[in-house]
Scaffold this motif. Structure first.
Motif, PDB file in Angstrom:
ATOM      1  N   GLN A 107       4.324  -2.096   5.108  1.00  0.00           N
ATOM      2  CA  GLN A 107       3.113  -0.854   4.752  1.00  0.00           C
ATOM      3  C   GLN A 107       4.309   0.440   4.912  1.00  0.00           C
ATOM      4  O   GLN A 107       5.243   0.495   6.074  1.00  0.00           O
ATOM      5  N   THR A 158      -2.738   0.207  -3.641  1.00  0.00           N
ATOM      6  CA  THR A 158      -2.561  -0.921  -3.139  1.00  0.00           C
ATOM      7  C   THR A 158      -2.070  -1.744  -4.349  1.00  0.00           C
ATOM      8  O   THR A 158      -2.561  -1.646  -5.551  1.00  0.00           O
ATOM      9  N   LYS A 192      -4.772   6.666  -2.158  1.00  0.00           N
ATOM     10  CA  LYS A 192      -3.542   5.533  -1.967  1.00  0.00           C
ATOM     11  C   LYS A 192      -3.493   4.470  -2.968  1.00  0.00           C
ATOM     12  O   LYS A 192      -4.502   4.421  -3.813  1.00  0.00           O
ATOM     13  N   THR A 234       0.998  -1.304  -0.254  1.00  0.00           N
ATOM     14  CA  THR A 234       0.187   0.002  -0.019  1.00  0.00           C
ATOM     15  C   THR A 234       0.871   1.075  -0.087  1.00  0.00           C
ATOM     16  O   THR A 234       1.866   1.307   0.755  1.00  0.00           O
ATOM     17  N   THR A 248       0.771  -0.342   0.733  1.00  0.00           N
ATOM     18  CA  THR A 248       0.756  -1.359   1.775  1.00  0.00           C
ATOM     19  C   THR A 248       0.621  -2.822   1.106  1.00  0.00           C
ATOM     20  O   THR A 248       0.341  -3.058  -0.302  1.00  0.00           O
TER      21      THR A 248
END
Length: 488
Positions: A483, A20, A18, A6, A472
């Protein structure tokens, strides 16, 4: 063991999101997502408000491109008061709005290239982040930094003179504009603000050409990187003038497929709902638009500078047209799918905006006094324009009490949602396949892919605040393995 990475927050973009990235047991990237995780709900906030407030209210979506929302809403309000769909204004009103818009395009493109993107190009993606930022540019390239500051100032002063102030102005009103351009302001912009020749129209054109030359020089020595990084085929969509010219203020909707074949052929902007539809996905507050007749799997598209140059037939200003011909020749007339070439296209548009500002400043219509047009009132208004980051849709319905009952906004960054996700995945596959440890250069490579689109995530989700980045790393069982966060 499978993993999930992440990246949160994503830095040097507008807004908060964000990333991932999922790896399988062999550390191969299986999926990547750009998540938009905050929500403000402007489409609901404006309901119940008098329609004439909309051009001022909606620009609070953004402090970087408020003019785009201001003008798109004003164009929709033009329809409500019977002033046409973009072609019914008086000459002074339309040209004042266009000057305001070119000032916005100019300052926003300059801000993005010099302040947000140039640190990666000047220092390299894997340079020390303590150096790879706008302060590093100021310290190591002071003349370039000063030039960028003055260019942005010029665009902001154009906005102030046409909209009343640099941010969240009130210049456009339903059916027109609330002032013309004084002779004093006109002469200052042509000859130099406050007598400074470095703040003149000709200097803006000269520096825009120099910025474009800088990018092309970089391209000549980093061809593999700029051509190959996060490159993939796509559809492209934008407004164009009915004769096919690039037009950032008004036009018909056109889209082309990866080979350049038209898949949306110059549709009236008022019929946008016949062209575009949106899909909702559970993991993001930002919707995924697509061309309706192709469906969500095949119909996603890019917008913004790269798409505009792929869709239009020519640019109606001489220096930018020459640069456009070089740009189109590079891909032999076919659509350009190289994500990093957004920067190339953005600087061509910067030059076009500089040329158009000078052309408009020399137009005596800007000193006219017929500012507002009115006609037969109706209950629905639609306003589309090309914001710095791409096509912007504003749609409103109003009741008999003049109160807004429905608002639909499809902003530029939302249109680019699917291609940004694909760019993130392409960067992740290239940088993280086979890696179990997250490094800062790897995270920045993912951000570079996002930055190329110059996203405004605050606009797209109506989110508040800065945009930190979190990455993450998950294993195959969904457990967090690693992370990393920055900017929080």
């Amino acid at each position: 063991m499978a993993q999930k990475i992440t990246i949160e927050p994503v830095t040097r973009v507008e807004g908060h999101g964000k990333v991932t990235i999922h790896l399988d047991d062999n550390h191969q990237v299986t999926e990547s997502r750009l998540h938009i995780v905050e929500f403000r709900g402007f489409e609901r906030f404006v309901c119940g408000r008098p329609f004439w407030e909309a051009p001022v209210l909606v620009q609070r979506l953004c402090g970087i491109c408020p003019v785009s929302h201001h003008l798109a809403a004003a164009k929709a309000m033009d329809m409500l008061v019977g002033a046409g769909d973009g072609n019914g204004l008086t000459p002074v009103a339309e040209k004042m709005r266009r000057l305001m818009h070119y000032g916005q395009i100019f300052q926003s493109h300059v801000l993005h290239f010099f302040h947000l993107a140039s640190p990666d190009l000047l220092f390299g993606m894997d340079a020390d982040p303590e150096r790879r930022n706008v302060i590093g540019v100021i310290l190591e390239h002071p003349d370039l930094a000063k030039q960028a500051v003055l260019m942005r100032k010029y665009g902001q002063e154009i906005i102030a003179a046409t909209a009343g102030k640099k941010i969240h102005g009130t210049g456009a009103v339903p059916g027109g504009i609330n002032k013309n351009l004084s002779l004093e302001d006109r002469d200052a912009f042509l000859n130099g603000i406050n007598g400074n020749p470095d703040l003149s129209a000709d200097k803006m054109i000269e520096w825009s050409e120099a910025a474009l030359a800088l990018l092309l020089d970089y391209h000549s020595s980093h061809t593999d990187f700029l051509d190959g990084f996060a490159t993939f085929p796509s559809n492209h969509l934008s407004l164009v003038r009915p004769d096919g010219a690039l037009d950032l203020y008004h036009g018909v909707i056109r889209a082309v497929d990866p080979e350049g074949k038209r898949i949306v052929n110059d549709v009236d902007s008022r019929d946008y709902l016949d062209v575009v539809e949106e899909e909702v996905r559970s993991w993001s507050y930002m919707k995924f638009p697509y061309i309706k007749k192709l469906g969500p799997k095949e119909g996603w598209y890019r917008v913004g500078p790269l798409a505009r140059l792929n869709v239009c037939d020519f640019i109606p200003s001489p220096k930018a047209q020459a640069a456009f011909e070089q740009f189109r020749a590079y891909t032999k007339g076919k659509p350009n799918h190289m994500s990093m070439h957004y920067h190339w296209a953005r600087l061509i548009e910067t030059l076009h905006a500089a040329e158009m500002m000078k052309e408009l400043l020399l137009d005596p219509d800007l000193q006219g006094t017929n500012l507002v047009t009115k006609g037969e009132r109706c209950g629905e208004g639609i306003g589309l324009l090309e914001a710095p980051r791409g096509t912007l849709f504003h749609h409103y319905r109003v009741n008999e009490q003049d109160l807004i009952t429905m608002c639909n906004l499809i902003v530029s960054t939302t249109n680019n949602n699917e291609p940004m996700n694909r760019a993130v995945n392409a960067a992740a596959v290239a940088q993280m396949t086979g890696k179990a440890e997250i490094t800062e250069p790897m995270m920045n490579a993912v951000e570079v892919a996002i930055r190329a689109y110059d996203p405004c995530l605050s606009c797209a989700t109506h989110a508040m605040g800065q945009m930190p980045l979190e990455v993450t790393l998950y294993d195959a069982a969904g457990a967090v393995v690693d992370q990393q966060r920055k900017g929080m």
